[in-house]
Structures are given as C-alpha cells and as structure tokens.
Design an enzyme around this catalytic site. Structure first.
Site, PDB file in Angstrom:
ATOM      1  N   HIS A  23      -9.132   8.935 -15.135  1.00 52.83           N
ATOM      2  CA  HIS A  23      -8.806   9.518 -13.836  1.00 52.83           C
ATOM      3  C   HIS A  23      -9.804  10.621 -13.513  1.00 52.83           C
ATOM      4  CE1 HIS A  23      -5.009   7.431 -14.576  1.00 52.83           C
ATOM      5  NE2 HIS A  23      -4.825   7.490 -13.275  1.00 52.83           N
TER       6      HIS A  23
ATOM      7  N   HIS B 196      -0.610   4.006  -2.289  1.00 48.98           N
ATOM      8  CA  HIS B 196      -0.266   3.988  -3.707  1.00 48.98           C
ATOM      9  C   HIS B 196       1.209   3.603  -3.937  1.00 48.98           C
ATOM     10  CE1 HIS B 196      -0.313   5.496  -7.960  1.00 48.98           C
ATOM     11  NE2 HIS B 196      -1.601   5.160  -7.873  1.00 48.98           N
TER      12      HIS B 196
ATOM     13  N   ASP C 243      -9.731   5.916 -11.513  1.00 52.88           N
ATOM     14  CA  ASP C 243      -8.743   5.890 -10.437  1.00 52.88           C
ATOM     15  C   ASP C 243      -8.788   7.224  -9.706  1.00 52.88           C
ATOM     16  OD1 ASP C 243      -8.073   3.380 -11.220  1.00 52.88           O
ATOM     17  OD2 ASP C 243      -5.984   3.819 -11.713  1.00 52.88           O
TER      18      ASP C 243
ATOM     19  N   HIS D 169      -7.493   0.789  -4.236  1.00 52.75           N
ATOM     20  CA  HIS D 169      -6.312   1.198  -4.995  1.00 52.75           C
ATOM     21  C   HIS D 169      -5.098   1.329  -4.067  1.00 52.75           C
ATOM     22  CE1 HIS D 169      -4.519   2.389  -8.686  1.00 52.75           C
ATOM     23  NE2 HIS D 169      -4.488   3.686  -8.483  1.00 52.75           N
TER      24      HIS D 169
END
Length: 274
Positions: free
Chosen positions: A242, A147, A92, A143
C-alpha cells in the site's frame, strides 16, 4: 475541514474496510493466511470469497483460495512466471498521505516497473501524483471508484460503472487511457465478478505476497516488514503493497536492493504469462 482531517478520515475508512475482508471469511487471519478447519487450503473460487494465502513452504508459491489454473479461465492472476526469479510490484492506492512520491523515487532509482491500482478518491485528491505515475510509464490499474464490495454487485451495468467512472476520471486527469487491469477491493470476489471483469476486457490481479501495512497509525517496523517480505518472496510473486504506508516508503529502496541481491528482477504486469 482541514486536509489532515480528511486524510485521517480516509485512512480510517480504508483501513476498516480492508480489515473486514482480511479478518473474515475462509479462515483469513490478520497475517493473511488462509486455512479451512482441517488445515487444508481453501476450496477453489465458486462462491464469494476473500482472497487469502497459505505458505506451506517459505520461498515457494503459496496456496491461494483458487488455483492459478482456475483463475486463468477468467484472465485472472495471483502469481506470474514461476519458472524464473521475477517479481511483479503492485501498489493499492486509496488516498494520498505523503508517501507516494518517495515510493516513486525508489522505483525510478531501481528502474523497476510497477502497477498502481487507484480508486476515485486518489485521482481526485492527488492528480499530480497520478499524472506522475502516467508520465513515468507505470501501469495505472482500476481499483473501482468507491472501493465497494464488488461481489455484492450482480448487475453487469453497475459493476461496469464502478470501473468506467475511474477510467473516465483518469483520462480526464492525464489524457491517457487507464490500463485494463482490475483489483477487487479488499480482495473480495466471486466467479461472477471474474466473468464480469473478463467481459469488459480486464485482467483481474490478485496477489501472492502481502503484509499488514495499511494501518496509518500502527505501521510495522522495518524489521517486521522484512520478516514478512523477504523469506516469503518466490518466483513469479505478485506483491501487494500500500502506498499509504510510511514503512513502505522508508524501506522500499533497501527492500528492492535486498530482493535484487537474492537474484530477483522486476517485471511489468504486461509480461505476465499468457
């Protein structure tokens, strides 16, 4: 405003938003385990839920909020091919803070496919690294642009705009189409979200292994990372890491080697079971 202040600001916002989902709802603890008050796994996804997992047996497929069969109705996944020792690596990408290039170097060294789920800020602030992801053949997934909590967006047009804006910026930046893989921010989702993403031709990708790696100013040690990532690896694992994590950048080469020594190989999300 200096670039370092922008990065620290982005890191704080991203960490706070992610922590809210991990620490709330459906019994999620900071370790990412999920249980109900009676100790059983959480009910299948019917309403809004924070994605989370329990690990009854290390080395075996964990139990998620929803079963693989339930998610498959909407072309959604949290685990892949459980019959073989294969791992699907996903990252991510909320912002760039100096670790992405080293992560890409480690993946290239191991010839390991991976997927990077980007938000709008990542493309805006680090276009050269996003371009490298594209040029080196990695999947770049969606994504969302801002967010947000997508489960709070009931309108299909508003849901689509969050995804379309990322896809448009990615195409403008790289000249390539964004892959149709979607990861809900912070793992907050609903059945309606799954339907919305499916209607747009996206596969929703959750995960079956992750650890607390997103606090830029409170990174785990290598030993702490290995303690979470090695015993809990399992066939068909969709691993969430991440790329903001300095620990991940430092250990990824060795981590991939350790998994390879355990007999695992790495596969693309394009190889997920149909």
């Amino acid at each position: 405003m200096s670039n370092s202040i922008r990065i620290r600001g982005a890191a704080l916002v991203y960490s706070l938003l992610f922590a809210v989902s991990v620490l709330s709802g459906c019994g999620c603890s900071y370790k990412g385990t999920v249980t109900t008050t009676n100790g059983s796994a959480c009910i299948p996804a019917v309403q809004t839920a924070n994605w989370g997992l329990s690990f009854p047996t290390e080395g075996q497929t964990p139990i998620g909020n929803a079963s693989a069969e339930e998610l498959a109705k909407y072309h959604a996944y949290y685990v892949g091919d459980t019959a073989n020792k294969v791992i699907y690596l996903t990252f991510d990408c909320g912002y760039e803070n100096g670790n992405t290039a080293k992560i890409l170097d480690a993946l290239k060294k191991h010839n390991a496919p991976a997927a990077f789920f980007v938000v709008g800020h990542m493309i805006e602030s680090a276009p050269e690294l996003v371009q490298r992801m594209a040029d080196e053949g990695y999947i770049v997934g969606n994504h969302t642009y801002h967010h947000p909590d997508m489960s709070a967006i009931a309108n299909q047009a508003a849901f689509q705009k969050e995804l379309d804006d990322v896809a448009a910026l990615y195409y403008k930046t790289t000249g390539k189409e964004l892959s149709h893989y979607y990861r809900p921010p912070r793992g907050v989702y609903s059945v309606e979200n799954l339907r919305q993403a499916d209607a747009l031709g996206y596969r929703t990708i959750l995960w079956s292994l992750a650890y607390v790696d997103w606090y830029a100013d409170n990174q785990p040690t290598a030993e702490q990372a290995y303690k979470k990532l090695l015993p809990r690896i399992h066939n068909g694992a969709i691993v969430l890491l991440h790329q903001t994590s300095s620990t991940n950048a430092e250990i990824l080469d060795e981590l991939l080697t350790k998994w390879e020594d355990m007999g695992y190989t790495f596969a693309s999300l394009d190889e997920l079971p149909q």
